[in-house]
Design a protein around this motif. Sequence first.
Motif, PDB file in Angstrom:
ATOM      1  N   THR A 153       0.814  -1.214   0.000  1.00  0.00           N
ATOM      2  CA  THR A 153       0.000   0.000   0.000  1.00  0.00           C
ATOM      3  C   THR A 153       0.855   1.275   0.000  1.00  0.00           C
ATOM      4  O   THR A 153       0.864   2.023  -0.973  1.00  0.00           O
ATOM      5  CB  THR A 153      -0.936   0.013   1.230  1.00  0.00           C
ATOM      6  N   ILE A 154       1.585   1.480   1.084  1.00  0.00           N
ATOM      7  CA  ILE A 154       2.357   2.717   1.227  1.00  0.00           C
ATOM      8  C   ILE A 154       3.572   2.744   0.316  1.00  0.00           C
ATOM      9  O   ILE A 154       3.877   3.768  -0.310  1.00  0.00           O
ATOM     10  CB  ILE A 154       2.785   2.905   2.704  1.00  0.00           C
ATOM     11  N   VAL A 155       4.279   1.613   0.216  1.00  0.00           N
ATOM     12  CA  VAL A 155       5.528   1.577  -0.553  1.00  0.00           C
ATOM     13  C   VAL A 155       5.311   1.935  -2.030  1.00  0.00           C
ATOM     14  O   VAL A 155       6.077   2.728  -2.585  1.00  0.00           O
ATOM     15  CB  VAL A 155       6.218   0.200  -0.407  1.00  0.00           C
ATOM     16  N   PRO A 156       4.290   1.394  -2.713  1.00  0.00           N
ATOM     17  CA  PRO A 156       4.088   1.794  -4.122  1.00  0.00           C
ATOM     18  C   PRO A 156       3.843   3.288  -4.292  1.00  0.00           C
ATOM     19  O   PRO A 156       4.315   3.891  -5.267  1.00  0.00           O
ATOM     20  CB  PRO A 156       2.855   0.977  -4.543  1.00  0.00           C
ATOM     21  N   VAL A 157       3.126   3.891  -3.335  1.00  0.00           N
ATOM     22  CA  VAL A 157       2.867   5.333  -3.416  1.00  0.00           C
ATOM     23  C   VAL A 157       4.168   6.111  -3.244  1.00  0.00           C
ATOM     24  O   VAL A 157       4.472   7.041  -4.011  1.00  0.00           O
ATOM     25  CB  VAL A 157       1.839   5.766  -2.345  1.00  0.00           C
ATOM     26  N   LEU A 158       4.958   5.732  -2.228  1.00  0.00           N
ATOM     27  CA  LEU A 158       6.252   6.394  -2.030  1.00  0.00           C
ATOM     28  C   LEU A 158       7.161   6.189  -3.236  1.00  0.00           C
ATOM     29  O   LEU A 158       7.873   7.109  -3.647  1.00  0.00           O
ATOM     30  CB  LEU A 158       6.926   5.846  -0.760  1.00  0.00           C
ATOM     31  N   GLY A 159       7.123   4.991  -3.805  1.00  0.00           N
ATOM     32  CA  GLY A 159       7.933   4.718  -4.990  1.00  0.00           C
ATOM     33  C   GLY A 159       7.556   5.608  -6.150  1.00  0.00           C
ATOM     34  O   GLY A 159       8.426   6.112  -6.872  1.00  0.00           O
ATOM     35  N   ALA A 160       6.255   5.835  -6.353  1.00  0.00           N
ATOM     36  CA  ALA A 160       5.804   6.711  -7.433  1.00  0.00           C
ATOM     37  C   ALA A 160       6.250   8.157  -7.203  1.00  0.00           C
ATOM     38  O   ALA A 160       6.660   8.852  -8.144  1.00  0.00           O
ATOM     39  CB  ALA A 160       4.286   6.644  -7.562  1.00  0.00           C
TER      40      ALA A 160
END
Length: 240
Positions: A153-160
């Motif tokens: 959840t959080i990691v993909p958003v931070l990655g983007a």
Amino acid sequence: MGFFLKGLGWCARRPGWWLFGLIPALIAFVLYVVALIWLATNAGDIAAWVTPFADDWGWKGLFRTLIGILIFVVGLGLSIITFTAVTLAIGEPFYEKLSEKVEEDFGAVPGDDLPFWRSLFRSIRDSLMTLVYVLMFTIPLFVLGFVPVIGQTIVPVLGALVSGFFLTVELTALAMERRGLHRKDRFAILRNNKGSALGFGVAIFLTFLIPFAAVIAMPGAVAGATLMVRVRLTPSTLVP
């Protein structure tokens, strides 16, 4: 995001320049397709190599399949970030001309009379430094990707967000260097304009996730970055 759309619109109205900007993007695209096919083919072996501790697990097959998928996703993310840097390095003279043409359409073109070879060397050096910064963020995010819930959840958003910011760093380099701004100055300007940097970069990052979109949209991304530097990011004393 609006500047990205304006860049795409600028290229759509000038198909000759759009085709001109496709040449280095197509070359880089072929190289990356070959690399990603290799990664997809060998992701399982790589996953087994990095998880020797799971040899005795009863569900090691499922675990390593998930790790293999994660490795490929991380590789895909890195390819999107580095695609811009590699394409700009390959197509330095192409995108320099395209960016100058955008500037001409909106007024005087600021001049930085560095010889081409010095400009290319500086561009490659700065791209390598940017890659170091990207890895400083990507490696911790890769590790956090193994954490249940957070990793999905959080990691993909931070990655983007991270990917988007550094895409903006790469794409605005041409127009900022033309104004005599070096790497530290460019980073400082983008940090002070995080909203613009993230809005522009994340929109491009998400677009580049679509198959073939990175090639098609690359000239528009360069044009949009030039417009954004000219209108919003460059200190008023440096705007011609």
